[in-house]
Design an enzyme around this catalytic site. Structure first.
Site, PDB file in Angstrom:
ATOM      1  N   GLY A 271       0.763  -1.240   0.000  1.00 44.00           N
ATOM      2  CA  GLY A 271       0.000   0.000   0.000  1.00 44.00           C
ATOM      3  C   GLY A 271       0.786   1.278   0.000  1.00 44.00           C
ATOM      4  N   GLU A 313       3.827  -6.756   0.988  1.00 40.47           N
ATOM      5  CA  GLU A 313       3.468  -7.001  -0.411  1.00 40.47           C
ATOM      6  C   GLU A 313       3.480  -5.718  -1.240  1.00 40.47           C
ATOM      7  OE1 GLU A 313       0.588 -10.896   0.298  1.00 40.47           O
ATOM      8  OE2 GLU A 313      -0.326  -8.945  -0.134  1.00 40.47           O
ATOM      9  N   PRO A 314       4.657  -5.133  -1.475  1.00 39.13           N
ATOM     10  CA  PRO A 314       4.721  -3.924  -2.297  1.00 39.13           C
ATOM     11  C   PRO A 314       4.444  -4.220  -3.767  1.00 39.13           C
ATOM     12  CG  PRO A 314       6.930  -4.722  -1.841  1.00 39.13           C
ATOM     13  CD  PRO A 314       5.987  -5.577  -1.027  1.00 39.13           C
ATOM     14  N   GLY A 315       3.731  -3.340  -4.406  1.00 37.83           N
ATOM     15  CA  GLY A 315       3.482  -3.468  -5.839  1.00 37.83           C
ATOM     16  C   GLY A 315       3.782  -2.158  -6.534  1.00 37.83           C
ATOM     17  N   ARG A 353      -6.460   4.611 -15.405  1.00 38.14           N
ATOM     18  CA  ARG A 353      -6.482   5.149 -14.047  1.00 38.14           C
ATOM     19  C   ARG A 353      -7.090   6.558 -13.964  1.00 38.14           C
ATOM     20  NH1 ARG A 353      -2.409   6.181 -11.368  1.00 38.14           N
ATOM     21  NH2 ARG A 353      -3.282   5.608  -9.338  1.00 38.14           N
ATOM     22  N   TYR A 357      -9.958   6.473 -11.411  1.00 34.14           N
ATOM     23  CA  TYR A 357      -9.630   6.998 -10.080  1.00 34.14           C
ATOM     24  C   TYR A 357      -9.390   8.497 -10.058  1.00 34.14           C
ATOM     25  CZ  TYR A 357      -8.355   2.061  -9.273  1.00 34.14           C
ATOM     26  OH  TYR A 357      -8.343   0.693  -9.174  1.00 34.14           O
ATOM     27  N   CYS A 384     -13.403   6.839 -28.312  1.00 38.53           N
ATOM     28  CA  CYS A 384     -14.717   7.462 -28.488  1.00 38.53           C
ATOM     29  C   CYS A 384     -15.413   7.567 -27.129  1.00 38.53           C
ATOM     30  CB  CYS A 384     -15.555   6.635 -29.476  1.00 38.53           C
ATOM     31  SG  CYS A 384     -17.073   7.459 -29.967  1.00 38.53           S
ATOM     32  N   TYR A 413      -0.190  -0.623 -12.838  1.00 38.34           N
ATOM     33  CA  TYR A 413      -1.624  -0.565 -13.116  1.00 38.34           C
ATOM     34  C   TYR A 413      -1.961   0.078 -14.456  1.00 38.34           C
ATOM     35  CZ  TYR A 413      -1.789  -1.966  -8.288  1.00 38.34           C
ATOM     36  OH  TYR A 413      -1.590  -2.638  -7.111  1.00 38.34           O
TER      37      TYR A 413
END
Length: 463
Positions: A271, A313-315, A353, A357, A384, A413
């Site tokens: 996170g 758990e880094p992403g 994204r 978001y 479109c 992402y």
């Protein structure tokens, strides 16, 4: 090979304001970014506009040096701040590919998969099965079977997982390694779609169910509860919630041991946020790990617990700063006294994204990164869809069709959430290092988008 022109000494334009270009999670550009003697932007000693010409656009570019340094930063910070065993586990949903898996595996990290596709990518990419965990709130029998057959730890999210695993484990002599996920009930300030730790979440058991689940699993000879897992969200700049999480996990460990289990692992999830724009101010990797590690040590000592293996758990913080996306500028629409739209040859299909978001990014021109901005534009895609907007209020020098535009911090992402909206092919991806650019995902061709279509015979003669 691409150009390796001598590097100019002028600072990067976004270095103003004290951006630390030596830190893989605080900078706006990949670690190996510089400007050559001709004023062109380079990453990994590769001139970005030359990459665009060679491989086409849109193009994802991953800086291997940035990725490796971020992996090292997590590994070394855990060794420095946590006196017990530890493992950083890459959340591969951020960007799953054979090449990225191979780099992460070679750096000694583990990997978190959430589907059969991500799991197969991990295995084929060389990640040892004992360093892989399988997540998911609705795993299929096929996904669970693949994990069990390969000795992958399964993160149990709900009773449905337990029911399916019990059927799959029949006849096995070795128990299935499990990690039990529950919601810790911790709120944090992030987008509501990426908050997973509060009680009203689709992920994990309710904490009030923990005793019932652990009691049930204590009677299952096929199951070995190896660890406990809780996650509080994504793109987080705060550290206090992680202190709270350590205490919640330690209490769960006490409960598990009282009920006859001997979990060796506590997984705090990931996170940690990154800088997308200059105003973002996330903690460093080292700072985040220090808070998590010290909180876990304190929580365990307060409860007289031997230190478990600490997993995180880094992403995003591993791969986002390592990536940029290249686009070619196309059309322009100027509405006097209202707006100027500049369109590129990609958009929401390669970066969903912003429309999903309302995410913000930093961008510049590949061959004029230091040029003074003369206008403020809205950067839009070619889809479109009126909402296909990549950046609003973007200051740029005057652009021409054919200019290559660089959007920073797109390593996470973007590729993994890409779609074929409007039947637009997905971009290629290259890994750059030491002046060499290697194709790691080839560009889709328009005709390949038809490969899964089936035209019934009765319709072939229509028209």
């Amino acid at each position: 090979m691409v150009s390796t022109s001598p590097v100019a000494t002028s600072p990067l334009p976004w270095a103003a304001g004290g951006v630390d270009l030596s830190s893989p999670n605080r900078n706006l550009a990949p670690l190996s970014t510089d400007i050559d003697a001709e004023g062109r932007l380079r990453v990994g000693e590769c001139v970005l506009s030359e990459l665009a010409q060679r491989f086409g656009t849109p193009l994802y570019v991953i800086d291997e040096r940035s990725l490796r340094q971020a992996c090292s930063a997590y590994r070394e910070a855990l060794e420095r701040h946590y006196p017990g065993p530890s493992l950083a586990v890459y959340a591969s949903k951020a960007n799953s590919s054979l090449a990225i898996t191979a780099v992460v595996a070679s750096e000694g990290l583990g990997l978190d998969a959430v589907s059969a596709g991500e799991l197969l990518t991990a295995l084929e990419g060389g990640m040892p099965p004992e360093r892989i965990v399988l997540h998911g709130n609705n795993k299929s029998s096929e996904e669970l079977a693949l994990a069990v057959q390969n000795g992958v730890t399964v993160v149990v999210d709900n009773w449905h997982d337990i029911t399916l695993l019990q059927e799959l484990a029949q006849g096995r002599t070795e128990p299935v390694a499990l990690m039990l996920r529950f919601t810790p009930g911790i709120e944090c300030h992030t987008h509501e779609y990426i908050r997973t730790g509060h009680l009203d979440s689709k992920f994990g058991f309710d904490p009030d169910q923990l005793e019932q689940v652990l009691t049930h699993l204590a009677g299952c000879r096929w199951a070995r509860v190896q660890g406990l897992h809780a996650h509080i969200g994504s793109q987080i700049f705060e550290v206090e919630p992680h202190r709270d999480l350590a205490a919640v996990l330690a209490d769960a460990l006490v409960l598990a041991r009282r009920l006859g289990h001997d979990p060796s692992d506590l997984n705090v999830g990931g996170g940690l946020g990154i800088r997308y724009v200059a105003s973002d101010d996330p903690p460093s990797i080292d700072g985040w790990v220090q808070v998590v590690a010290e909180a876990m040590v304190a929580a365990c000592r307060e409860r007289n617990l031997e230190l478990p293996r600490l997993l995180c758990e880094p992403g995003r913080s591993l791969v986002a700063p390592a990536g940029v996306t290249l686009y070619t500028v196309g059309s322009r629409k100027q509405i006097p006294d209202l707006n100027t739209y500049v369109a590129v040859d990609g958009g929401m299909s390669d970066n969903p994204r912003p429309i999903t978001y309302q995410s913000e990014y930093t961008a510049c021109l590949a061959d004029r990164p230091g040029a003074e901005a003369t206008e403020t534009v809205t950067l839009v895609g070619k889809h479109c869809e009126s909402g296909d907007v990549l950046l609003k209020q973007l200051p740029l020098p005057a652009t021409e069709p054919g200019d290559v535009l660089v959007v920073l911090a797109t390593g996470a992402y973007n590729a993994s959430m890409a779609s074929n909206y409007n039947r637009i092919p997905k971009p290629a991806a290259v890994l750059v290092a030491d002046g060499c650019a290697e194709l790691v995902q080839r560009r889709e061709r328009p005709d390949e988008l038809l490969r899964y279509d089936v035209l019934p015979e009765r319709l072939r003669s229509v028209g």
